[in-house]
Design a protein around this motif. Sequence first.
Motif, mmCIF file in Angstrom:
data_model
loop_
_atom_site.group_PDB
_atom_site.id
_atom_site.type_symbol
_atom_site.label_atom_id
_atom_site.label_comp_id
_atom_site.label_asym_id
_atom_site.label_seq_id
_atom_site.Cartn_x
_atom_site.Cartn_y
_atom_site.Cartn_z
ATOM 1 N N SER A 124 0.829 -1.210 0.000
ATOM 2 C CA SER A 124 0.000 0.000 0.000
ATOM 3 C C SER A 124 0.858 1.252 0.000
ATOM 4 N N GLU A 125 1.911 1.260 0.813
ATOM 5 C CA GLU A 125 2.791 2.420 0.849
ATOM 6 C C GLU A 125 3.494 2.620 -0.491
ATOM 7 N N GLN A 126 3.918 1.536 -1.120
ATOM 8 C CA GLN A 126 4.552 1.655 -2.437
ATOM 9 C C GLN A 126 3.583 2.245 -3.463
ATOM 10 N N LEU A 127 2.364 1.706 -3.481
ATOM 11 C CA LEU A 127 1.384 2.191 -4.450
ATOM 12 C C LEU A 127 0.999 3.641 -4.184
ATOM 13 N N LYS A 128 0.833 3.989 -2.900
ATOM 14 C CA LYS A 128 0.498 5.374 -2.575
ATOM 15 C C LYS A 128 1.613 6.328 -2.979
#
Length: 268
Positions: free
Chosen positions: A98-102
Motif C-alpha cells: 500500500s505504501e509503495q502504491l500510494k
Amino acid sequence: MSSSGIDIAQVALTAFDTSISRYWREEDRRWRGEDRAWRAEDLEYRQEERSWREKEKLMRETEQRWRLEDIDQRHVENARYLWARFVEKNRRDVEEKSEQLKAISNLAALFAGFAVVTLTQFQFDNTGVHILWIAFYGVLTAIAVGLMTIAMVACTLILGSILKNGKMYVNEEAEEKFMFECHDFVVSYTHGDRPPFPKRTFEKFWENRCEDDWKRAFQFFTWGILSFLISLIPIGWIKFSYSYLTAGLFMGIVMISIIIWLVFSDHC
C-alpha cells in the motif's frame, strides 16, 4: 491322718488348678478379643488402604487426562501462534504494498500536475521560436501527462484491490481451516514434517494478480519521468532563445539529469 492330709492336698491342688485354668481361659478370652479387635482394625485399615488406592488411581487418571488436555491446549496455542505470525506477515505485506502504491500514485499525480501547470502557465513569444520546438514541447508534455495519469490510475486501482482482498486471507473461515490443518498435522506427525502454512496468502495473490500490473504501472511512471525531463529541453530553448549560453547550460543540466535517471532506473 495321712489319708485326710492327702485329700486336703488334692482338694487344694484341684482348686488351684481350677483357678489357674479359669485365669488362663479368661486370659485366652481377652487375648482372642484383642485379636478380633486387631483383625477388625486391620480390615478397616485394609479397607481404607483400598479406598486410598482407588482415590490414587482416580487422581492419576485425572492427572493423565489433565496432561492430555494440557498437551492439546499447547497444540492449540502453537497453532494460534503460527496463525498470529501469518496474520502479522499478511498485515506487513499489505501495508508495504500500500505504501509503495500510494507513493508512486502521489508522485505520478504531482508530476502530472507540474506538467499541466507548466503547460498552462508557460508563456513565450512565438515569433522568434521555430514551430518544431513548440510541437516538440507539446508532444512531450502530452506524453508525460498521459503516462503519469495511467500510472496514477493503475496504482490507485491496485491499491483498492489489495485493501479489499487483503483481509480475505485472515478471516474467520481461513483461521478455522488453518486450525484443522494444524490438528491433522499433530495427529499424523512424523519426524521431519514441517508445520502447515496457509495455501491461500496475500503474497500469492500479489504475485498472480497484481505483480504484472504493478510492474507496468511503475514502467509507465519511469517513462513519464523521462518524458517530463525531456520536455524541459524545449522549454529551456523556447524560454531562453534570446541567450544561447543560458539555453545551452539549461539543456546541459537537463541532459545530465536524464542520464542520471536512466542509470538509476536501470537498477530499479
